[in-house]
Design an enzyme around this catalytic site. Sequence first.
Site, PDB file in Angstrom:
ATOM      1  N   ARG A 122       1.054  -1.132   0.466  1.00 45.77           N
ATOM      2  CA  ARG A 122       0.079  -0.240   0.334  1.00 45.77           C
ATOM      3  C   ARG A 122       0.791   1.087  -0.384  1.00 45.77           C
ATOM      4  NH1 ARG A 122      -3.352  -3.376   3.184  1.00 45.77           N
ATOM      5  NH2 ARG A 122      -5.254  -4.303   1.947  1.00 45.77           N
ATOM      6  N   LYS A 144       4.422  11.787 -10.541  1.00 43.71           N
ATOM      7  CA  LYS A 144       3.804  11.320 -11.208  1.00 43.71           C
ATOM      8  C   LYS A 144       4.320   9.643 -11.895  1.00 43.71           C
ATOM      9  CE  LYS A 144       0.846  14.793 -13.639  1.00 43.71           C
ATOM     10  NZ  LYS A 144       0.658  15.422 -15.485  1.00 43.71           N
ATOM     11  N   GLU A 186      12.901  18.488 -24.126  1.00 43.20           N
ATOM     12  CA  GLU A 186      11.942  19.451 -22.334  1.00 43.20           C
ATOM     13  C   GLU A 186      12.619  21.200 -22.201  1.00 43.20           C
ATOM     14  OE1 GLU A 186       9.236  17.526 -22.242  1.00 43.20           O
ATOM     15  OE2 GLU A 186       9.301  16.204 -22.894  1.00 43.20           O
ATOM     16  N   LYS A 225      10.690  22.741 -12.919  1.00 43.47           N
ATOM     17  CA  LYS A 225       9.923  21.862 -13.261  1.00 43.47           C
ATOM     18  C   LYS A 225       9.263  22.115 -11.234  1.00 43.47           C
ATOM     19  CE  LYS A 225       7.248  18.180 -13.639  1.00 43.47           C
ATOM     20  NZ  LYS A 225       7.377  16.879 -14.400  1.00 43.47           N
ATOM     21  N   GLU A 235      -2.127  18.997 -10.969  1.00 41.39           N
ATOM     22  CA  GLU A 235      -2.749  20.193 -11.894  1.00 41.39           C
ATOM     23  C   GLU A 235      -4.133  20.132 -11.703  1.00 41.39           C
ATOM     24  OE1 GLU A 235      -0.913  17.179 -14.974  1.00 41.39           O
ATOM     25  OE2 GLU A 235      -1.862  18.567 -16.931  1.00 41.39           O
ATOM     26  N   ARG A 240       0.073  23.239 -14.630  1.00 40.86           N
ATOM     27  CA  ARG A 240       1.090  22.299 -14.759  1.00 40.86           C
ATOM     28  C   ARG A 240       0.769  21.863 -16.035  1.00 40.86           C
ATOM     29  NH1 ARG A 240       2.251  17.114 -10.656  1.00 40.86           N
ATOM     30  NH2 ARG A 240       3.868  15.919 -12.411  1.00 40.86           N
ATOM     31  N   ASN A 244       3.525  21.610 -20.686  1.00 41.08           N
ATOM     32  CA  ASN A 244       1.911  20.883 -22.130  1.00 41.08           C
ATOM     33  C   ASN A 244       2.655  21.420 -23.661  1.00 41.08           C
ATOM     34  OD1 ASN A 244       1.122  18.137 -20.843  1.00 41.08           O
ATOM     35  ND2 ASN A 244      -0.065  18.698 -19.903  1.00 41.08           N
ATOM     36  N   HIS A 247       3.024  19.732 -26.994  1.00 38.95           N
ATOM     37  CA  HIS A 247       2.910  18.316 -26.498  1.00 38.95           C
ATOM     38  C   HIS A 247       1.162  18.036 -27.206  1.00 38.95           C
ATOM     39  CE1 HIS A 247       6.429  17.736 -24.006  1.00 38.95           C
ATOM     40  NE2 HIS A 247       6.187  17.002 -23.399  1.00 38.95           N
ATOM     41  N   HIS A 251       2.351  15.247 -29.015  1.00 38.25           N
ATOM     42  CA  HIS A 251       1.163  13.586 -28.843  1.00 38.25           C
ATOM     43  C   HIS A 251       0.536  13.579 -29.477  1.00 38.25           C
ATOM     44  CE1 HIS A 251       1.780  14.312 -24.411  1.00 38.25           C
ATOM     45  NE2 HIS A 251       2.519  13.015 -24.204  1.00 38.25           N
ATOM     46  N   HIS A 264       9.878  10.523 -27.743  1.00 38.48           N
ATOM     47  CA  HIS A 264       9.023  11.545 -27.510  1.00 38.48           C
ATOM     48  C   HIS A 264       9.623  13.038 -28.010  1.00 38.48           C
ATOM     49  CE1 HIS A 264       6.441  13.513 -24.750  1.00 38.48           C
ATOM     50  NE2 HIS A 264       7.697  13.795 -23.880  1.00 38.48           N
TER      51      HIS A 264
HETATM   52  N1  LIG Z   1       6.399  10.989 -14.987  1.00 37.16           N
HETATM   53  C1  LIG Z   1       6.230  12.822 -16.137  1.00 37.16           C
HETATM   54  O1  LIG Z   1       6.134  13.140 -15.406  1.00 37.16           O
HETATM   55  C2  LIG Z   1       6.773  11.867 -17.018  1.00 37.16           C
HETATM   56  C3  LIG Z   1       7.344  12.929 -17.926  1.00 37.16           C
HETATM   57  C4  LIG Z   1       7.958  12.657 -19.064  1.00 37.16           C
HETATM   58  C5  LIG Z   1       8.104  11.757 -19.701  1.00 37.16           C
HETATM   59  N2  LIG Z   1       7.529  10.819 -19.153  1.00 37.16           N
HETATM   60  C6  LIG Z   1       7.918   8.941 -19.743  1.00 37.16           C
HETATM   61  O2  LIG Z   1       9.670   8.861 -19.386  1.00 37.16           O
HETATM   62  C7  LIG Z   1       9.255   8.084 -20.510  1.00 37.16           C
HETATM   63  C8  LIG Z   1      10.577   7.975 -21.630  1.00 37.16           C
HETATM   64  O3  LIG Z   1      11.687   8.497 -20.547  1.00 37.16           O
HETATM   65  P1  LIG Z   1      13.223   8.647 -21.666  1.00 37.16           P
HETATM   66  O4  LIG Z   1      13.028   9.303 -22.950  1.00 37.16           O
HETATM   67  O5  LIG Z   1      14.204   8.875 -19.837  1.00 37.16           O
HETATM   68  O6  LIG Z   1      12.853   6.993 -21.952  1.00 37.16           O
HETATM   69  P2  LIG Z   1      13.773   5.582 -21.202  1.00 37.16           P
HETATM   70  O7  LIG Z   1      13.633   5.319 -19.759  1.00 37.16           O
HETATM   71  O8  LIG Z   1      13.039   4.955 -22.085  1.00 37.16           O
HETATM   72  O9  LIG Z   1      15.488   6.104 -22.177  1.00 37.16           O
HETATM   73  C9  LIG Z   1      16.088   5.972 -23.242  1.00 37.16           C
HETATM   74  C10 LIG Z   1      16.941   4.586 -23.699  1.00 37.16           C
HETATM   75  O10 LIG Z   1      18.395   5.543 -22.974  1.00 37.16           O
HETATM   76  C11 LIG Z   1      18.670   3.907 -21.926  1.00 37.16           C
HETATM   77  N3  LIG Z   1      19.256   4.505 -20.499  1.00 37.16           N
HETATM   78  C12 LIG Z   1      18.379   5.150 -20.084  1.00 37.16           C
HETATM   79  N4  LIG Z   1      19.887   5.948 -19.229  1.00 37.16           N
HETATM   80  C13 LIG Z   1      20.873   6.110 -20.106  1.00 37.16           C
HETATM   81  C14 LIG Z   1      22.420   5.802 -19.369  1.00 37.16           C
HETATM   82  N5  LIG Z   1      22.712   6.626 -19.086  1.00 37.16           N
HETATM   83  N6  LIG Z   1      23.678   5.516 -20.575  1.00 37.16           N
HETATM   84  C15 LIG Z   1      23.253   4.832 -21.335  1.00 37.16           C
HETATM   85  N7  LIG Z   1      21.527   4.197 -21.681  1.00 37.16           N
HETATM   86  C16 LIG Z   1      20.802   4.754 -21.105  1.00 37.16           C
HETATM   87  C17 LIG Z   1      17.106   3.088 -21.908  1.00 37.16           C
HETATM   88  O11 LIG Z   1      17.814   1.771 -21.100  1.00 37.16           O
HETATM   89  C18 LIG Z   1      16.307   3.341 -22.611  1.00 37.16           C
HETATM   90  O12 LIG Z   1      17.016   2.160 -23.602  1.00 37.16           O
HETATM   91  C19 LIG Z   1       8.556   7.782 -21.070  1.00 37.16           C
HETATM   92  O13 LIG Z   1       7.645   6.464 -20.460  1.00 37.16           O
HETATM   93  C20 LIG Z   1       7.398   8.830 -20.339  1.00 37.16           C
HETATM   94  O14 LIG Z   1       6.387   8.680 -20.455  1.00 37.16           O
HETATM   95  C21 LIG Z   1       6.678  10.557 -17.605  1.00 37.16           C
HETATM   96 ZN   LIG Z   2       7.470  15.903 -22.686  1.00 36.93          ZN
END
Ligand SMILES: NC(=O)c1ccc[n+]([C@@H]2O[C@H](COP(=O)([O-])OP(=O)(O)OC[C@H]3O[C@@H](n4cnc5c(N)ncnc54)[C@H](O)[C@@H]3O)[C@@H](O)[C@H]2O)c1
Ligand SMILES: [Zn+2]
Length: 366
Positions: A122, A144, A186, A225, A235, A240, A244, A247, A251, A264
């Site tokens: 939980r 999030k 970003e 942020k 939000e 917040r 976007n 986005h 998106h 992305h």
């Molecule tokens: N929670 C939120 O507020 C929020 C905001 C923006 C994005 N997101 C989410 O984040 C995700 C995208 O995140 P991301 O772009 O970090 O993608 P990711 O976590 O898939 O990382 C991208 C790639 O880089 C590799 N990688 C990561 N760090 C590395 C490093 N230091 N050295 C070598 N390789 C490395 C990973 O294994 C992966 O293959 C999406 O699912 C999106 O929905 C969430």
């Molecule tokens: Zn984004």
Amino acid sequence: MLTTPVLLGDRSYNVLTGQGLLASTGSQARSLFPLTRRCAIITDSNVGPLYADTVADSLRSADFEPTTITVPAGEPSKSFSCLESVCRAMVSAGLDRKSFAIALGGGVIGDLAGFAASIFFRGIPFLQIPTTIVSVVDSSVGGKTGINTPEGKNLIGSFHQPKLVLIDPATLLSLPDREYHEGFAEVIKHAAIRDAPMLDVLASLAQNPSRLHLDALIARNVAIKASIVSEDEFETKDVRALLNFGHTIGHGIEASAGYGQFLHGEAISLGIRAALSLSTQFASLSPHDALRITQLLHSFHLPLTLPTSIPTDTILSKLARDKKFDQGHIKFILLNSPGHAFVSSAITLPSCATAINALRTPPDLS
Ligand SMILES: NC(=O)c1ccc[n+]([C@@H]2O[C@H](COP(=O)([O-])OP(=O)(O)OC[C@H]3O[C@@H](n4cnc5c(N)ncnc54)[C@H](O)[C@@H]3O)[C@@H](O)[C@H]2O)c1
Ligand SMILES: [Zn+2]
């Protein structure tokens, strides 16, 4: 080391940025959890082999018993089945309600591990150790968490703030170029909506690209942020939503493109170009400032031209289903000037269609 507080009452926490911080995970965690022994490091198959041992050794030297749980790298790991494997691995490793989790990786790991932590027994505390630009400047701060289903991205999740975010910019050195650059969509977004002087900082970074001295830039982005999240954690106001920017159409493009066609941040680059053009028409952004920001996207190797293989109608149909669409109008983020964003209700689907069609032609960057 730079410390950026995220002020959320009794859910407040710090974001620490500094070279070599991975090796201080144990001592940082010990001061937060004086009596705990068991913890889980949740990571992926790319990041784990590079950094999990450093984190685990640091935890052991502070008398913790860490278990490393590794999931396949990539977005498909944000799934119910992966969530189940992570939760069951935590049970098998003997974690309980007094334990904590660590998300070590990019946004995929942060979202998955944060969600697992929010429902395990939980809810247990968790730390974020983000290792991509996207996760460092965006997803690790704000609480999030979530996973995807075949029906859509991030439909299942929770708000669960971390207890601490540890950013070691040295981890960014191993990030592949494409993933490194996409994160700057970003960063440029943050400058566009809240910090116009950062546009100049980014322009000089683009001229002298180096990953070695990013600490101050990272902390500056985390502060943006953090301030937005502090003002509007859940939000429920329009604050917040400013995050976007770029986005809505971005998106739509991301959801319409073939799997892997656009990362992305690359789709968001196109979305920002469209939002800039709408801002010159429906707000007071000058064409000169729109051009400056577009040039910046280009200088970080981000795409600005939409291929014909992705039809405008497909993108519009994704937009129409978007949760921001309401009675003919979209809650759309526009800029009045760099650093000054607002939520507009002036944008309709036909105006989006015009802006999307304009993305077919490469921009004149001269
Ligand atoms: N929670 C939120 O507020 C929020 C905001 C923006 C994005 N997101 C989410 O984040 C995700 C995208 O995140 P991301 O772009 O970090 O993608 P990711 O976590 O898939 O990382 C991208 C790639 O880089 C590799 N990688 C990561 N760090 C590395 C490093 N230091 N050295 C070598 N390789 C490395 C990973 O294994 C992966 O293959 C999406 O699912 C999106 O929905 C969430
Ligand atoms: Zn984004």
